[in-house]
Design a protein around this motif. Structure first.
Motif, PDB file in Angstrom:
ATOM      1  N   ILE A 286      35.152  28.865  24.562  1.00  0.00           N
ATOM      2  CA  ILE A 286      34.356  29.530  25.601  1.00  0.00           C
ATOM      3  C   ILE A 286      32.889  29.110  25.502  1.00  0.00           C
ATOM      4  O   ILE A 286      32.261  28.756  26.501  1.00  0.00           O
ATOM      5  N   LEU A 287      32.351  29.132  24.300  1.00  0.00           N
ATOM      6  CA  LEU A 287      30.932  28.831  24.119  1.00  0.00           C
ATOM      7  C   LEU A 287      30.624  27.348  24.315  1.00  0.00           C
ATOM      8  O   LEU A 287      29.595  26.995  24.880  1.00  0.00           O
TER       9      LEU A 287
ATOM     10  N   GLU B 174      32.285  25.358  26.319  1.00  0.00           N
ATOM     11  CA  GLU B 174      32.362  25.154  27.772  1.00  0.00           C
ATOM     12  C   GLU B 174      31.111  25.691  28.475  1.00  0.00           C
ATOM     13  O   GLU B 174      30.788  25.263  29.574  1.00  0.00           O
ATOM     14  N   SER B 175      30.419  26.618  27.825  1.00  0.00           N
ATOM     15  CA  SER B 175      29.182  27.187  28.377  1.00  0.00           C
ATOM     16  C   SER B 175      27.955  26.355  27.995  1.00  0.00           C
ATOM     17  O   SER B 175      26.833  26.728  28.322  1.00  0.00           O
TER      18      SER B 175
ATOM     19  N   TYR C 103      26.993  25.353  24.726  1.00  0.00           N
ATOM     20  CA  TYR C 103      26.421  25.577  23.401  1.00  0.00           C
ATOM     21  C   TYR C 103      27.038  24.632  22.377  1.00  0.00           C
ATOM     22  O   TYR C 103      28.195  24.238  22.485  1.00  0.00           O
TER      23      TYR C 103
ATOM     24  N   ALA D  49      34.261  36.004  30.215  1.00  0.00           N
ATOM     25  CA  ALA D  49      33.053  36.387  30.951  1.00  0.00           C
ATOM     26  C   ALA D  49      32.179  37.335  30.135  1.00  0.00           C
ATOM     27  O   ALA D  49      30.947  37.254  30.197  1.00  0.00           O
TER      28      ALA D  49
ATOM     29  N   ARG E  17      30.408  35.175  27.455  1.00  0.00           N
ATOM     30  CA  ARG E  17      29.367  34.348  28.095  1.00  0.00           C
ATOM     31  C   ARG E  17      28.166  35.198  28.515  1.00  0.00           C
ATOM     32  O   ARG E  17      27.012  34.817  28.275  1.00  0.00           O
ATOM     33  N   GLU E  18      28.427  36.330  29.144  1.00  0.00           N
ATOM     34  CA  GLU E  18      27.336  37.192  29.629  1.00  0.00           C
ATOM     35  C   GLU E  18      26.486  37.717  28.480  1.00  0.00           C
ATOM     36  O   GLU E  18      25.253  37.641  28.530  1.00  0.00           O
TER      37      GLU E  18
ATOM     38  N   THR F  20      26.182  36.469  25.459  1.00  0.00           N
ATOM     39  CA  THR F  20      25.484  35.351  24.825  1.00  0.00           C
ATOM     40  C   THR F  20      24.240  34.968  25.618  1.00  0.00           C
ATOM     41  O   THR F  20      23.171  34.730  25.042  1.00  0.00           O
ATOM     42  N   GLU F  21      24.351  34.947  26.936  1.00  0.00           N
ATOM     43  CA  GLU F  21      23.188  34.638  27.776  1.00  0.00           C
ATOM     44  C   GLU F  21      22.098  35.703  27.617  1.00  0.00           C
ATOM     45  O   GLU F  21      20.916  35.367  27.537  1.00  0.00           O
TER      46      GLU F  21
END
Length: 138
Positions: A20-21, A23-24, A26, A109, A112-113, A115-116
Motif C-alpha cells: 500500500i505504501l 504504491e503511494s 513511499y 484508504a 494512505r489517509e 500516512t498523509e
C-alpha cells in the motif's frame, strides 16, 4: 522520497502495508520485531514508523520509549498499528504529539489517509522549527 519503516511480526500485515505504501510513493523498509526496528530506525532515520504494539522480544511501546530517549529519533512520528483499538470507533486517531493509532484490520484508504496526515503534520513541524531557528539566530 519519504521513507517509512514498518515494524510488525505478522508477515501478512507487514507485506500488505508495504505494498500500500509503496504504491503511494513511499520508500519502505521492514522489520520483523522490535529489536530489528530500533536498529533500522536509528540507521535509516525514516520520516515515519508504522509500529505494531504487540511483538515478541521488544514491544511497540518499548520501541517508542527507546526512540523518545534518543535526540536523533525522538521526533520521528509513529503510527501504532493494533488490534487493541475498537473498530467501532474511528479507524485511526491521534494519541499524543507525533503518535497516532490505526486499528487492525485496516483498509488501504485508511492507511494512505493517515500516512498523509502524519507526513503533512511532520512537514509543518519541520517548517515551524526552521522558522523558529532562523528567528532565534537574528
Amino acid at each position: 522520497m519519504k521513507k517509512i519503516i514498518i515494524a510488525d511480526d505478522n508477515d501478512a500485515i507487514r507485506n500488505y502495508a508495504k505494498i500500500i505504501l509503496e504504491e503511494s510513493g513511499y520508500e519502505v523498509s521492514c522489520a520483523k520485531n522490535g529489536r530489528e526496528a530500533i536498529m533500522k530506525i536509528k540507521a535509516e532515520k525514516p520520516d515515519c514508523v508504522l509500529l505494531d504494539i504487540i511483538m515478541p522480544d521488544i514491544n511497540g511501546g518499548e520501541v517508542r520509549e527507546t526512540l523518545r530517549n534518543d535526540p536523533e529519533t525522538e521526533k520521528i512520528p509513529v503510527i501504532y498499528v493494533t488490534g487493541l483499538k475498537d473498530r467501532n470507533e474511528n479507524a485511526y486517531s491521534k494519541t499524543a504529539q507525533n503518535e497516532y493509532m490505526l486499528a487492525k484490520p485496516f483498509l488501504p484508504a485508511e492507511l494512505r489517509e493517515l500516512t498523509e496526515i502524519v507526513m503533512r503534520s511532520s512537514e509543518a513541524q519541520s517548517t515551524q522549527q526552521r522558522y523558529q531557528s532562523s528567528e532565534d539566530a537574528r
